[in-house]
Design an enzyme around this catalytic site. Structure first.
Site, PDB file in Angstrom:
ATOM      1  N   VAL A  78     -60.355  47.709 -34.747  1.00  0.00           N
ATOM      2  CA  VAL A  78     -59.531  47.526 -33.550  1.00  0.00           C
ATOM      3  C   VAL A  78     -60.505  47.303 -32.407  1.00  0.00           C
ATOM      4  CG1 VAL A  78     -57.801  48.578 -32.053  1.00  0.00           C
ATOM      5  CG2 VAL A  78     -57.764  49.040 -34.535  1.00  0.00           C
ATOM      6  N   GLU A  79     -60.468  46.107 -31.831  1.00  0.00           N
ATOM      7  CA  GLU A  79     -61.485  45.733 -30.848  1.00  0.00           C
ATOM      8  C   GLU A  79     -61.153  46.280 -29.464  1.00  0.00           C
ATOM      9  OE1 GLU A  79     -64.197  44.595 -31.759  1.00  0.00           O
ATOM     10  OE2 GLU A  79     -63.780  43.729 -33.730  1.00  0.00           O
ATOM     11  N   ARG A  80     -62.157  46.853 -28.823  1.00  0.00           N
ATOM     12  CA  ARG A  80     -61.971  47.431 -27.499  1.00  0.00           C
ATOM     13  C   ARG A  80     -62.221  46.415 -26.373  1.00  0.00           C
ATOM     14  NH1 ARG A  80     -63.000  52.835 -25.594  1.00  0.00           N
ATOM     15  NH2 ARG A  80     -64.455  53.349 -27.243  1.00  0.00           N
ATOM     16  N   HIS A 167     -59.900  42.808 -36.148  1.00  0.00           N
ATOM     17  CA  HIS A 167     -60.725  42.110 -37.126  1.00  0.00           C
ATOM     18  C   HIS A 167     -60.371  42.646 -38.508  1.00  0.00           C
ATOM     19  CE1 HIS A 167     -64.049  40.134 -34.624  1.00  0.00           C
ATOM     20  NE2 HIS A 167     -63.656  39.235 -35.497  1.00  0.00           N
TER      21      HIS A 167
END
Ligand code: PCA
Length: 215
Positions: A78-80, A167
């Site tokens: 989980v992209e910040r 991703h």
């Protein structure tokens, strides 16, 4: 009000792309009381921003979860953050573009933070039995680029729909194919993988958590 989920077509050495498969599978589905618009985007730096801006303007989604393949990562990331940098690191896009150390938007901010609750999304994925982690870099290829333009456009148009990026790992089929080309039968390494159905579940979870913020 729609939920927008995007994935990508295959690129580089990959004959398939689980992110595109997930977006296709979710297109037309109903999730948490909303219709999902699932779109498979070209892997092209030149087009991705325009495609995303057009999708946001056309559907005015209540939440956005974009996805891409990160072969080699062992669970859902989980992209910040999206940073204002584009570098294909030697993997040209499908149009042959191979940016080196460029800014995505020369006049734009250095970065944007995803507006989905990232930590809650990871926790909810884990509760749902999906291996996931918070990631502090989406790289500098097209996935970071798309998240950057998504957040920039929502910001510029004054919309507060939560938006984030997942991703996804390679699928078991991709890992097996890669192992056939490599040295796995002689003790060589394997690419980590996740069944497509778990990647799809992660996207559903991400929308549920995003909607908690949106509603
Ligand atoms: N993954 C690449 C671009 C397309 C995709 O599926 C990335 O991680 O940037």
């Amino acid at each position: 009000m729609a939920l927008l989920c995007t994935g990508y077509e295959p690129f580089g050495e990959h004959e398939t792309n689980p992110s595109g498969d997930v977006a296709r599978a979710l297109d037309g589905a109903r999730l948490a009381g909303h219709d999902v618009v699932g779109e498979v985007l070209p892997v092209a730096f030149e087009d991705a921003g325009d495609r995303m801006r057009a999708l946001l303007d056309e559907h005015d989604p209540v939440a956005v979860v974009a996805t891409g393949l990160a072969a080699g990562r062992s669970g859902v990331s989980v992209e910040r953050v999206a940073v204002n940098a584009a570098d294909a690191v030697g993997v040209p896009d499908n149009a042959g573009d191979d940016p080196v150390d460029e800014r995505i938007d020369p006049d734009g901010r250095d970065g944007y933070l995803a507006t989905v609750p990232v930590r809650r999304t990871v926790e909810a994925c884990l509760d749902a039995g999906v291996p996931a982690r918070l990631s502090n870099t989406a790289g500098t290829h097209l996935c970071n680029h798309l998240l950057y333009w998504t957040l920039a456009h929502l910001d510029a148009t004054g919309r507060d729909a939560p938006a984030g990026f997942l991703h996804l790992p390679a699928t078991p089929g991709q890992a097996a194919r890669k192992a056939q080309e490599g040295e796995a039968a002689r003790g060589g390494s394997l690419t980590p993988s996740l069944p497509l159905e778990l990647s799809e579940r992660a996207v559903g979870v991400a929308f549920e958590i995003a909607l908690e913020r949106a509603e």
